[in-house]
Each structure stands twice: as structure tokens, then as C-alpha cells.
Design a protein around this motif. Structure first.
Motif, PDB file in Angstrom:
ATOM      1  N   LYS A 185      43.343  57.794  52.451  1.00  7.18           N
ATOM      2  CA  LYS A 185      44.353  57.152  51.615  1.00  7.18           C
ATOM      3  C   LYS A 185      43.872  55.771  51.173  1.00  7.18           C
ATOM      4  O   LYS A 185      43.942  55.422  49.991  1.00  7.18           O
ATOM      5  CB  LYS A 185      45.668  57.029  52.391  1.00  7.18           C
ATOM      6  N   GLN A 186      43.368  54.990  52.131  1.00  2.98           N
ATOM      7  CA  GLN A 186      42.886  53.653  51.804  1.00  2.98           C
ATOM      8  C   GLN A 186      41.652  53.710  50.895  1.00  2.98           C
ATOM      9  O   GLN A 186      41.471  52.831  50.049  1.00  2.98           O
ATOM     10  CB  GLN A 186      42.577  52.865  53.075  1.00  2.98           C
ATOM     11  N   ASP A 187      40.824  54.730  51.061  1.00  2.00           N
ATOM     12  CA  ASP A 187      39.672  54.896  50.162  1.00  2.00           C
ATOM     13  C   ASP A 187      40.142  55.079  48.723  1.00  2.00           C
ATOM     14  O   ASP A 187      39.588  54.470  47.796  1.00  2.00           O
ATOM     15  CB  ASP A 187      38.826  56.098  50.586  1.00  2.00           C
ATOM     16  N   ASP A 188      41.143  55.919  48.522  1.00  2.00           N
ATOM     17  CA  ASP A 188      41.682  56.128  47.170  1.00  2.00           C
ATOM     18  C   ASP A 188      42.327  54.856  46.636  1.00  2.00           C
ATOM     19  O   ASP A 188      42.170  54.514  45.454  1.00  2.00           O
ATOM     20  CB  ASP A 188      42.704  57.276  47.168  1.00  2.00           C
ATOM     21  N   PHE A 189      43.045  54.137  47.495  1.00  2.95           N
ATOM     22  CA  PHE A 189      43.687  52.894  47.057  1.00  2.95           C
ATOM     23  C   PHE A 189      42.636  51.854  46.665  1.00  2.95           C
ATOM     24  O   PHE A 189      42.792  51.151  45.652  1.00  2.95           O
ATOM     25  CB  PHE A 189      44.587  52.334  48.164  1.00  2.95           C
ATOM     26  N   PHE A 190      41.578  51.760  47.466  1.00  2.08           N
ATOM     27  CA  PHE A 190      40.499  50.823  47.140  1.00  2.08           C
ATOM     28  C   PHE A 190      39.891  51.181  45.779  1.00  2.08           C
ATOM     29  O   PHE A 190      39.608  50.296  44.960  1.00  2.08           O
ATOM     30  CB  PHE A 190      39.416  50.844  48.224  1.00  2.08           C
ATOM     31  N   ASP A 191      39.688  52.473  45.537  1.00  2.67           N
ATOM     32  CA  ASP A 191      39.123  52.914  44.252  1.00  2.67           C
ATOM     33  C   ASP A 191      40.037  52.552  43.085  1.00  2.67           C
ATOM     34  O   ASP A 191      39.553  52.210  42.001  1.00  2.67           O
ATOM     35  CB  ASP A 191      38.879  54.426  44.268  1.00  2.67           C
ATOM     36  N   LEU A 192      41.339  52.616  43.307  1.00  2.00           N
ATOM     37  CA  LEU A 192      42.285  52.197  42.261  1.00  2.00           C
ATOM     38  C   LEU A 192      42.092  50.716  41.947  1.00  2.00           C
ATOM     39  O   LEU A 192      42.070  50.308  40.774  1.00  2.00           O
ATOM     40  CB  LEU A 192      43.730  52.444  42.707  1.00  2.00           C
ATOM     41  N   GLY A 193      41.964  49.909  42.990  1.00  2.00           N
ATOM     42  CA  GLY A 193      41.769  48.473  42.795  1.00  2.00           C
ATOM     43  C   GLY A 193      40.462  48.167  42.089  1.00  2.00           C
ATOM     44  O   GLY A 193      40.408  47.315  41.190  1.00  2.00           O
ATOM     45  N   GLU A 194      39.408  48.858  42.478  1.00  2.00           N
ATOM     46  CA  GLU A 194      38.101  48.628  41.862  1.00  2.00           C
ATOM     47  C   GLU A 194      38.121  49.028  40.383  1.00  2.00           C
ATOM     48  O   GLU A 194      37.538  48.345  39.536  1.00  2.00           O
ATOM     49  CB  GLU A 194      37.034  49.415  42.613  1.00  2.00           C
ATOM     50  N   THR A 195      38.789  50.136  40.077  1.00  2.00           N
ATOM     51  CA  THR A 195      38.900  50.578  38.685  1.00  2.00           C
ATOM     52  C   THR A 195      39.652  49.545  37.857  1.00  2.00           C
ATOM     53  O   THR A 195      39.245  49.204  36.734  1.00  2.00           O
ATOM     54  CB  THR A 195      39.621  51.939  38.606  1.00  2.00           C
ATOM     55  N   LEU A 196      40.759  49.036  38.397  1.00  2.00           N
ATOM     56  CA  LEU A 196      41.520  48.003  37.691  1.00  2.00           C
ATOM     57  C   LEU A 196      40.654  46.768  37.469  1.00  2.00           C
ATOM     58  O   LEU A 196      40.680  46.169  36.381  1.00  2.00           O
ATOM     59  CB  LEU A 196      42.767  47.635  38.495  1.00  2.00           C
ATOM     60  N   LEU A 197      39.872  46.400  38.461  1.00  2.00           N
ATOM     61  CA  LEU A 197      39.013  45.218  38.349  1.00  2.00           C
ATOM     62  C   LEU A 197      37.981  45.399  37.231  1.00  2.00           C
ATOM     63  O   LEU A 197      37.739  44.482  36.437  1.00  2.00           O
ATOM     64  CB  LEU A 197      38.319  44.980  39.686  1.00  2.00           C
ATOM     65  N   PHE A 198      37.371  46.567  37.144  1.00  2.00           N
ATOM     66  CA  PHE A 198      36.418  46.848  36.065  1.00  2.00           C
ATOM     67  C   PHE A 198      37.086  46.678  34.702  1.00  2.00           C
ATOM     68  O   PHE A 198      36.512  46.092  33.777  1.00  2.00           O
ATOM     69  CB  PHE A 198      35.859  48.260  36.188  1.00  2.00           C
ATOM     70  N   LEU A 199      38.300  47.195  34.577  1.00  2.00           N
ATOM     71  CA  LEU A 199      39.019  47.113  33.300  1.00  2.00           C
ATOM     72  C   LEU A 199      39.350  45.653  32.958  1.00  2.00           C
ATOM     73  O   LEU A 199      39.213  45.229  31.808  1.00  2.00           O
ATOM     74  CB  LEU A 199      40.303  47.943  33.362  1.00  2.00           C
ATOM     75  N   LEU A 200      39.764  44.888  33.948  1.00  2.00           N
ATOM     76  CA  LEU A 200      40.125  43.488  33.714  1.00  2.00           C
ATOM     77  C   LEU A 200      38.910  42.644  33.345  1.00  2.00           C
ATOM     78  O   LEU A 200      39.000  41.707  32.556  1.00  2.00           O
ATOM     79  CB  LEU A 200      40.819  42.912  34.954  1.00  2.00           C
ATOM     80  N   TYR A 201      37.751  42.974  33.896  1.00  2.00           N
ATOM     81  CA  TYR A 201      36.527  42.232  33.587  1.00  2.00           C
ATOM     82  C   TYR A 201      36.027  42.517  32.167  1.00  2.00           C
ATOM     83  O   TYR A 201      35.158  41.800  31.661  1.00  2.00           O
ATOM     84  CB  TYR A 201      35.419  42.581  34.581  1.00  2.00           C
ATOM     85  N   SER A 202      36.563  43.524  31.507  1.00  2.00           N
ATOM     86  CA  SER A 202      36.082  43.865  30.162  1.00  2.00           C
ATOM     87  C   SER A 202      36.330  42.748  29.159  1.00  2.00           C
ATOM     88  O   SER A 202      35.673  42.682  28.118  1.00  2.00           O
ATOM     89  CB  SER A 202      36.751  45.151  29.668  1.00  2.00           C
ATOM     90  N   GLN A 203      37.270  41.856  29.460  1.00  2.00           N
ATOM     91  CA  GLN A 203      37.562  40.735  28.551  1.00  2.00           C
ATOM     92  C   GLN A 203      36.976  39.424  29.059  1.00  2.00           C
ATOM     93  O   GLN A 203      37.172  38.376  28.434  1.00  2.00           O
ATOM     94  CB  GLN A 203      39.077  40.592  28.366  1.00  2.00           C
ATOM     95  N   TYR A 204      36.276  39.470  30.161  1.00  2.00           N
ATOM     96  CA  TYR A 204      35.725  38.241  30.732  1.00  2.00           C
ATOM     97  C   TYR A 204      34.559  37.739  29.885  1.00  2.00           C
ATOM     98  O   TYR A 204      33.584  38.455  29.657  1.00  2.00           O
ATOM     99  CB  TYR A 204      35.265  38.500  32.164  1.00  2.00           C
ATOM    100  N   LYS A 205      34.649  36.511  29.434  1.00  2.00           N
ATOM    101  CA  LYS A 205      33.618  35.935  28.556  1.00  2.00           C
ATOM    102  C   LYS A 205      32.801  34.842  29.246  1.00  2.00           C
ATOM    103  O   LYS A 205      31.806  34.371  28.710  1.00  2.00           O
ATOM    104  CB  LYS A 205      34.270  35.330  27.307  1.00  2.00           C
ATOM    105  N   GLY A 206      33.229  34.458  30.409  1.00  2.00           N
ATOM    106  CA  GLY A 206      32.533  33.377  31.095  1.00  2.00           C
ATOM    107  C   GLY A 206      31.212  33.817  31.689  1.00  2.00           C
ATOM    108  O   GLY A 206      30.855  34.993  31.683  1.00  2.00           O
ATOM    109  N   LYS A 207      30.493  32.858  32.208  1.00  2.00           N
ATOM    110  CA  LYS A 207      29.210  33.132  32.851  1.00  2.00           C
ATOM    111  C   LYS A 207      29.463  33.453  34.314  1.00  2.00           C
ATOM    112  O   LYS A 207      30.122  32.699  35.017  1.00  2.00           O
ATOM    113  CB  LYS A 207      28.297  31.910  32.726  1.00  2.00           C
ATOM    114  N   LYS A 208      28.946  34.577  34.757  1.00  2.00           N
ATOM    115  CA  LYS A 208      29.154  34.968  36.146  1.00  2.00           C
ATOM    116  C   LYS A 208      28.432  34.002  37.081  1.00  2.00           C
ATOM    117  O   LYS A 208      27.263  33.702  36.896  1.00  2.00           O
ATOM    118  CB  LYS A 208      28.665  36.402  36.388  1.00  2.00           C
ATOM    119  N   LYS A 209      29.185  33.518  38.078  1.00  2.00           N
ATOM    120  CA  LYS A 209      28.601  32.617  39.056  1.00  2.00           C
ATOM    121  C   LYS A 209      27.799  33.419  40.083  1.00  2.00           C
ATOM    122  O   LYS A 209      28.115  34.578  40.358  1.00  2.00           O
ATOM    123  CB  LYS A 209      29.709  31.832  39.754  1.00  2.00           C
TER     124      LYS A 209
END
Length: 256
Positions: A185-209
Motif C-alpha cells: 500500500k505504501q509503495d503505491d502511495f509513494f508512487d503516487l507522490g513521485e508521479t505528482l512531483l514529476f508533473l509539478l516539476y514540468s513548470q520548474y524554470k529555476g536552476k537545480k541546486k
């Protein structure tokens, strides 16, 4: 190791294009070769309907436990009836080789959209897609089915509609298998979070630290941050999809 790889290359060669299986399905092309199976695009020669066909790797088919695993995968898929999951069509055996056919889901996967087409997703779009994905996970978890491989290549979008594919690592448990249920269950939940993070980073324009984290790099509402922290296990983990749904609805409200 080299000999093992050579055996795979020799015995696990994909079927040739235009081969017809079960007097029904013409192979069009090999879509992929995983460690467990070979996946093809095929066409029903009678109806001209395209399908996806999966073959257990011949080298795997020689082992009883792998044949059983393939049968379990088919049994699981037969039990799933959800409009955003490929429908199981049929299975058959030819010359000792096991195959099954499933619905072809048209569209592009999130990995292609994010990393090759560089498509940006707004916070609202990302959360709405997560809402669809969560709906599929709710359906599965209610039946004690855990996907265990919710990754961007396995999520397809077609005109805003999201589908989840590739149940090769999925497993259905019994209510008594409490410890494994918690882990999966936690593996699936973690994957949901990681997927959301990938989508949110699609608009990130800054320089990765160099050692920067998403908490430093992304400017998110408190509601989205809370949702991500709990999905990723940074804060107290979610215990049920219903609690994710509550926080996700709050996150959507925070950006609308």
C-alpha cells in the motif's frame, strides 16, 4: 552472466512481424522486451481491431514458478473491470508458449510527455491527473490489488483521460496478509507522490541546486506540500486512500 544473456538473446527473440497466432492475431511489431515478458502490437485479422499481446519469455516458460506467476497475472487481469485499465480479452497456449491478449490503450505515456515533448502541466492539471490516478488506485486497493509499478511510463493520457497499464508486478492479497498489505500500500502511495512531483516539476524554470530538494525548489501551496510529504513518507504516512482523497480535494481547492 554473459552466457545467461546470450541464452536470452537466442531463445527470447521476438516473434516476427506478420506472424498470425491462434488463427486470429497478426503481429505488427514488438513494443517492448521486459525481464519477464515480450509485448506486441497485434491486429485481429477478422475485425481489424488492434490489441496488445503479451508472451511469457521462452526462457522463463521453462520454469514452473514463472508459468504459475504468468497464470496469476492473467487471473488478476481477468478480475479487473475498470474503464481506465486495459480489459483482458483472452489467453491461449501455442507450442507450450503462453500468451494473453488485452485491450490497446491509445495515447501517450507521461514519461514521453514530460521528458521528450517537454509538456508543462499546471498545478491544477497535475492534481486533476492525480485525482484520476487515485480513482484507479482506490478501485484496486478496495479489492486488495496492489499495482507496485505506478511509474510515468505506465500512465497513459488520451485527451485528458488517464489510464494505468502494465500489471506485471501487481499482486492481489488476502485481508489476512496484513504486513504485506501495509508495505505494498505504501509503495503505491509513494508512487503516487513521485508521479505528482514529476508533473509539478514540468513548470520548474529555476536552476537545480546540487543538493536541493523539491521543498526548496518548488513554490507550492501548503495543501500540496502536505499531500506530497505524506505520500512520500516524509510526514506520517497515509493509511487509506480516503484520507488521500480528502487532502487532494483540499489541494485542488488551494489552486482554484
Amino acid at each position: 552472466m554473459a552466457l545467461k544473456q546470450l541464452k536470452k538473446l537466442f531463445f527470447d527473440r521476438p516473434l516476427k512481424d506478420s506472424v498470425i497466432l491462434n488463427h486470429h492475431y497478426r503481429i505488427e511489431e514488438c513494443l517492448g522486451m521486459g525481464g519477464y515478458g515480450l509485448v506486441y502490437l497485434c491486429t485481429d485479422v477478422h475485425t481489424q481491431t488492434p490489441y496488445v499481446l503479451k508472451q511469457l519469455r521462452p526462457t522463463k516458460a521453462k520454469k514452473e514458478k514463472e508459468r504459475v506467476r504468468f497464470q496469476q497475472e492473467m487471473k488478476l487481469l481477468k478480475s479487473i473491470h475498470h474503464p481506465q485499465i486495459p480489459a483482458f480479452i483472452e489467453d491461449f497456449i501455442i507450442d507450450g508458449q503462453a500468451y494473453y491478449v488485452m485491450q490497446l490503450i491509445e495515447g501517450e505515456n507521461i514519461e514521453e510527455l514530460l521528458f521528450f515533448q517537454k509538456q508543462p502541466f499546471t498545478e491544477l492539471m497535475a492534481l486533476q491527473l492525480l485525482s484520476q490516478l487515485l480513482g484507479i488506485v482506490e478501485y484496486l486497493h478496495d479489492r486488495f490489488i496492489f499495482h507496485s509499478d505506478i511509474r510515468t511510463p505506465n500512465i497513459i493520457i488520451n485527451d485528458g483521460r488517464l489510464c494505468l497499464i502494465d500489471f506485471g508486478l501487481a499482486k492481489q492479497l488476502t485481508p489476512e496478509e496484513t504486513e504485506e498489505i501495509k508495505v505494498r500500500k505504501q509503495d503505491d502511495f509513494f508512487d503516487l507522490g513521485e508521479t505528482l512531483l514529476f508533473l509539478l516539476y514540468s513548470q520548474y524554470k529555476g536552476k537545480k541546486k546540487k543538493n536541493g530538494t523539491w521543498l526548496e525548489e518548488l513554490t507550492l501551496t501548503n495543501e500540496i506540500t502536505l499531500l506530497l510529504k505524506k505520500l512520500l513518507g516524509i510526514d506520517e504516512e497515509y493509511q487509506h486512500t480516503a484520507f488521500i482523497r480528502e487532502d487532494l480535494n483540499r489541494a485542488i481547492q488551494s489552486v482554484t
